[in-house]
Design an enzyme around this catalytic site. Structure first.
Site, PDB file in Angstrom:
ATOM      1  CG  HIS A 199      -1.616  -1.386   0.788  1.00 51.74           C
ATOM      2  ND1 HIS A 199      -3.073  -0.767  -0.211  1.00 51.74           N
ATOM      3  CD2 HIS A 199      -2.301  -1.724   2.251  1.00 51.74           C
ATOM      4  CE1 HIS A 199      -3.180  -2.482   0.435  1.00 51.74           C
ATOM      5  NE2 HIS A 199      -3.320  -2.623   1.637  1.00 51.74           N
ATOM      6  CG  ASP A 233      -2.379  -8.099   0.455  1.00 50.29           C
ATOM      7  OD1 ASP A 233      -2.086  -8.641   1.400  1.00 50.29           O
ATOM      8  OD2 ASP A 233      -4.018  -8.191   1.095  1.00 50.29           O
ATOM      9  CG  HIS A 284      -6.347  -5.004   1.710  1.00 52.06           C
ATOM     10  ND1 HIS A 284      -5.655  -6.207   2.419  1.00 52.06           N
ATOM     11  CD2 HIS A 284      -7.772  -4.686   2.092  1.00 52.06           C
ATOM     12  CE1 HIS A 284      -6.465  -6.445   3.278  1.00 52.06           C
ATOM     13  NE2 HIS A 284      -7.765  -5.862   3.297  1.00 52.06           N
ATOM     14  CG  ASP A 307      -5.127 -10.142   3.503  1.00 57.77           C
ATOM     15  OD1 ASP A 307      -5.405 -10.843   1.834  1.00 57.77           O
ATOM     16  OD2 ASP A 307      -5.102  -8.792   3.566  1.00 57.77           O
TER      17      ASP A 307
HETATM   18 ZN   LIG Z   1      -4.406  -7.556   2.330  1.00 64.08          ZN
END
Ligand SMILES: [Zn+2]
Length: 308
Positions: free
Chosen positions: A126, A163, A165, A244
């Site tokens: 991120h 991931d 995200h 995740d």
């Molecule tokens: Zn994540």
């Protein structure tokens, strides 16, 4: 040939409190399972060095790097964004994390090992060129990819991010650099609410609605990532390995299982074996339910080893 397993005790010392999901116990759970299953004997252990300023500035704005060095607290906690905090040990852990990926690139490029897994925290995907966010400070995989391009003279590096995200930071850093093929799969709509509208020939995003299971994930990978990877012919495959999206992980609403991480890793290994002399550098991103995280990492490593 063994897999390099790159980590450092400093990565356990970054701790911003019991209530934060990005806990040192994540790495301990992985290490415990690798020991109890005997997987550690298939791994060559390396200590992560600290990334240098020069390496970090391949992917980050120099003023941002300076800010993290000068603002790093000697005591107490500094808030960088709503869920990203620095405590006195954070900078060292972040430097080891980025340094681990650089070390992994050096190890696979020198053919000392074929593939490397960086068991590190804090995660990185991120973090944007000039901004910390989402538990991330330096974009570890982006620093490694930029280093492979700049220092090893590679012309085509693929970064695959499974991931749950969107890897907004990695996309941000390489959005104008077609030497990097970036493939990200993520729950949508979901934090950080980016990536769903991106469409370029070197950014291939897969959006997955809440409830998506492994079967649908595999179909999307086969339809979108694999053709792009075959067309791109990467000289190095890098993985932002977040776990995740696992059905047991409360961080998200996807329903992947260990077998899906095994499957996607096997697909990426075939790409690396075909185009990149087998070279893979994988680095840990998310994964917050420590049991499923550790089991998924084990499945990922087993697939990297070709199931021995
Ligand atoms: Zn994540």
């Amino acid at each position: 040939m063994p897999i390099a397993y790159i980590s450092h005790p400093d990565c356990l010392l970054h701790d911003v409190g019991q209530d934060h999901p990005e806990q040192p116990g994540r790495l301990r759970a992985i290490q415990d399972l690798l020991i109890s299953t005997g997987m550690e004997f298939a791994l060559s252990q390396y200590d992560a060095p600290m990334a240098t300023r020069e390496q970090l500035e391949l992917a980050h704005d120099p003023d941002y790097v300076t800010m993290l060095f000068t603002d790093a607290p000697h005591e107490g906690i500094l808030e960088l964004d709503g869920d990203t905090f620095m405590m006195p040990k954070t900078l060292d852990a972040a430097l080891r994390s980025a340094g681990a990926v650089v070390k992994g690139v050096d190890l696979v490029m020198s053919k000392e090992v074929t593939s490397a897994f960086c068991a590190i925290r804090p995660p990185g995907h991120h973090a944007e060129r000039d901004r910390a966010m989402g538990f991330c400070y330096f974009n570890n995989v982006a620093v490694g990819a930029a280093y492979a391009l700049a220092k090893h003279g590679l012309e085509r590096v693929a970064v695959i991010d499974f991931d749950v995200h969107h890897g907004n930071g990695t996309e941000h850093i390489f959005e104008t650099d077609p030497r990097v093929l970036f493939c990200s799969s993520f729950q949508h709509p979901f934090y950080p609410f980016t990536g769903h509208e991106t469409e370029t020939d070197h950014i291939v995003n897969i959006t997955l609605p809440a409830g998506t299971n492994g079967e649908e994930f595999r179909k999307q990978v086969e339809a979108h990532w694999l053709p792009a990877l075959h067309h791109f012919k990467p000289q190095l495959v890098m993985i932002s390995a977040g776990f995740d999206a696992h059905i047991s992980d409360d961080m998200s609403h996807l329903r992947l299982r260990e077998a899906d991480y095994d499957w996607v890793t096997t697909q990426l290994k075939e790409i690396a074996d075909t185009y990149a002399e087998g070279r893979i550098v994988s680095t840990l991103e998310g994964g917050y339910e420590v049991g499923s995280l550790a089991r998924s990492v084990l499945a990922h490593l087993d697939a990297l080893l070709g199931h021995r």
